[in-house]
Write a protein that holds these residues in place. Sequence first.
Motif, PDB file in Angstrom:
ATOM      1  N   UNK A 126       0.829  -1.207   0.000  1.00  0.00           N
ATOM      2  CA  UNK A 126       0.000   0.000   0.000  1.00  0.00           C
ATOM      3  C   UNK A 126       0.863   1.257   0.000  1.00  0.00           C
ATOM      4  N   UNK A 127       1.882   1.284   0.848  1.00  0.00           N
ATOM      5  CA  UNK A 127       2.762   2.455   0.910  1.00  0.00           C
ATOM      6  C   UNK A 127       3.534   2.654  -0.385  1.00  0.00           C
ATOM      7  N   UNK A 128       4.012   1.555  -0.965  1.00  0.00           N
ATOM      8  CA  UNK A 128       4.820   1.653  -2.185  1.00  0.00           C
ATOM      9  C   UNK A 128       4.024   2.233  -3.342  1.00  0.00           C
ATOM     10  N   UNK A 129       2.718   1.985  -3.360  1.00  0.00           N
ATOM     11  CA  UNK A 129       1.884   2.498  -4.438  1.00  0.00           C
ATOM     12  C   UNK A 129       1.326   3.884  -4.181  1.00  0.00           C
ATOM     13  N   UNK A 130       1.690   4.474  -3.052  1.00  0.00           N
ATOM     14  CA  UNK A 130       1.110   5.781  -2.727  1.00  0.00           C
ATOM     15  C   UNK A 130       2.171   6.693  -2.096  1.00  0.00           C
ATOM     16  N   UNK A 131       2.254   6.672  -0.765  1.00  0.00           N
ATOM     17  CA  UNK A 131       3.108   7.629  -0.058  1.00  0.00           C
ATOM     18  C   UNK A 131       4.584   7.493  -0.413  1.00  0.00           C
ATOM     19  N   UNK A 132       5.111   6.273  -0.393  1.00  0.00           N
ATOM     20  CA  UNK A 132       6.527   6.092  -0.700  1.00  0.00           C
ATOM     21  C   UNK A 132       6.834   6.425  -2.149  1.00  0.00           C
ATOM     22  N   UNK A 133       5.893   6.182  -3.022  1.00  0.00           N
ATOM     23  CA  UNK A 133       6.090   6.521  -4.431  1.00  0.00           C
ATOM     24  C   UNK A 133       6.230   8.027  -4.608  1.00  0.00           C
ATOM     25  N   UNK A 134       5.416   8.796  -3.874  1.00  0.00           N
ATOM     26  CA  UNK A 134       5.535  10.243  -3.954  1.00  0.00           C
ATOM     27  C   UNK A 134       6.837  10.719  -3.324  1.00  0.00           C
TER      28      UNK A 134
END
Length: 594
Positions: free
Chosen positions: A61-69
């Motif tokens: 979930x993080x990799x596809x959202x917050x960490x990606x940004x």
Amino acid sequence: MHQFLKRDDVMTGGARPELLAPDTTGLNFYRADPALADLLRIHLPEALFRHLVPHLDRLGELAGSYLDECARLADRHGPVLHQRDRFGRDVQWVEYHPAYRELERAAFGEFGIHAMSIRKGILGWPTKYPVTAKHAFTFLFNQAEFGLGCPINVTDGCAKLLASFGSDGLKAKYLDGLTQTDMRKLTQGGQFMTEKEGGSDVGTLTTVAVPEGDHWRLHGEKWFCSNADAKVVMLLARPQGAEAGTRGVGLFLMPRFLDDGSQNHYRIVRLKDKLGTRSMASGEIKLEGAVAYAVGRLDRGFVQMAEMVNSSRLSNGVKSTALMRRAWHDAITVARNRVVFGKPIVDLPLGRRQLLKILLPTEQALSMSFLTADALDRAEAGSQDAAALLRILTPTLKFRATRDARKVCGDALEMRGGIGYVEEFVTARLLRDAHLGSIWEGTGNIVALDALKRAVGRHGAEAALAADLHARLDDSAAVPQAWRDQLHRFVDRAVGFAREVAGRADNESEARRATSLLYHVASAVSTTWESARIHAMRGDARRLLLAKLVVAHRLTPSDPFRLAENRMDDAIATLLLGERAADMEEVGELLSAA
């Protein structure tokens, strides 16, 4: 995690979604990847798999959202080297964007990826994790951020080298910090190998180590040092008076700061202006009498460091696989949502064929990554057969997967079209980063020669590979016998060709082709073996079709004017690009197709 970053949503007005070709923002990369869960269930004990699922889901979930940004911002705002502090003192420091620090906090702090296979208790698991489990996290994290993958890996590698070869005193002083998940106590590691005088030719290095009491003084220059401001560095140097070549090279631990808190006697001359991995600081280092400590036997430095390099090569293959998977996520998202000429791209024959060209090498690399990681786990448990298997699988994976990543990421960029070339979308960054894998830890030529001249020619490791692949085929009784017989023959041919190439010096120019053939055959066998197990778990044999594509397009000469093969590919695409399962009988019909 501190949510100080939030990318503004694009105001679409009345525009139709199919005209916007959405990206993967908000996609959970774990949930979107059933193959990852399948392979983890195959390779891991059920209790460990169940324990990992919520953590992998969280990272996905993080990799596809917050960490990606965070990764986008860290790439845009790279590290800056400062030569003095604000008081005018000659104290070097590297300034990072806050987004990079958030990436560090996730990788090192929340998930502890760097310490999973060394330290007990990470994410609540009572023992150390097998490498296979650790690299599931590597795979997901690097779909968001590739640059930090290097500091994660070299910190892991430094800790392993120290644990394996360091004195009790050095371990007591540095090992805990290298495996910490408390960011206040963490000591990141570095690996400074390359010199101007020789990259892969390590025996020509000119850095000199001079003994001084209980430590050494290092003099020389390291030319390409990633994680340049790491607090603990492993590097090679030649003890004063030692013989030439790799046998005269020792392994040393060099701290960034001395016991009194002052900086050690080496300078970061400048940071590299790189094509990719811009978030992470790579620099040139001038050693000016730096204090360092010998690790292990001085005449075994190169051999000891080679263990770290081999571990890095496996990690490199997994990270390149992560780039390909991220590229696939983007390509299939575009293909399913972008409507052209009245149809979604995924329904257009040529679009489907290009999607298969992105999917196939991605899945090959995923299978080979798990195969290699499993061999490492078994080798560390004491299996000599697995150690020999690992000796040939590691350079084979590193050679082919890293090269495939360059093309896969480029093809995914093209699937999005002209806007894919714009840095606001991830595909441009993926393509830049993908070129790293085939260079670091040995260029294509070096690792192909490692696979053929050393693993095959010197160590006979191809025998272990052949035995393992034949055993996997024999262990896949659910798969049609005719298909397994065909793969048995391909195994023998690929191994025979590798021996022929390795047996004569004038065949060296064929090393790359021979390594690729070993890779393709091993991946066809692996996906076949995996398919038998997945079919037993949930009645889906579609992964076997990947093996069919490998045989048809990588191992079998084809007539470029023949259409029948293309029609067969379209039938395979229908199953692989869809969501329904396919039983062994249905897949078997495609296996037997001409």
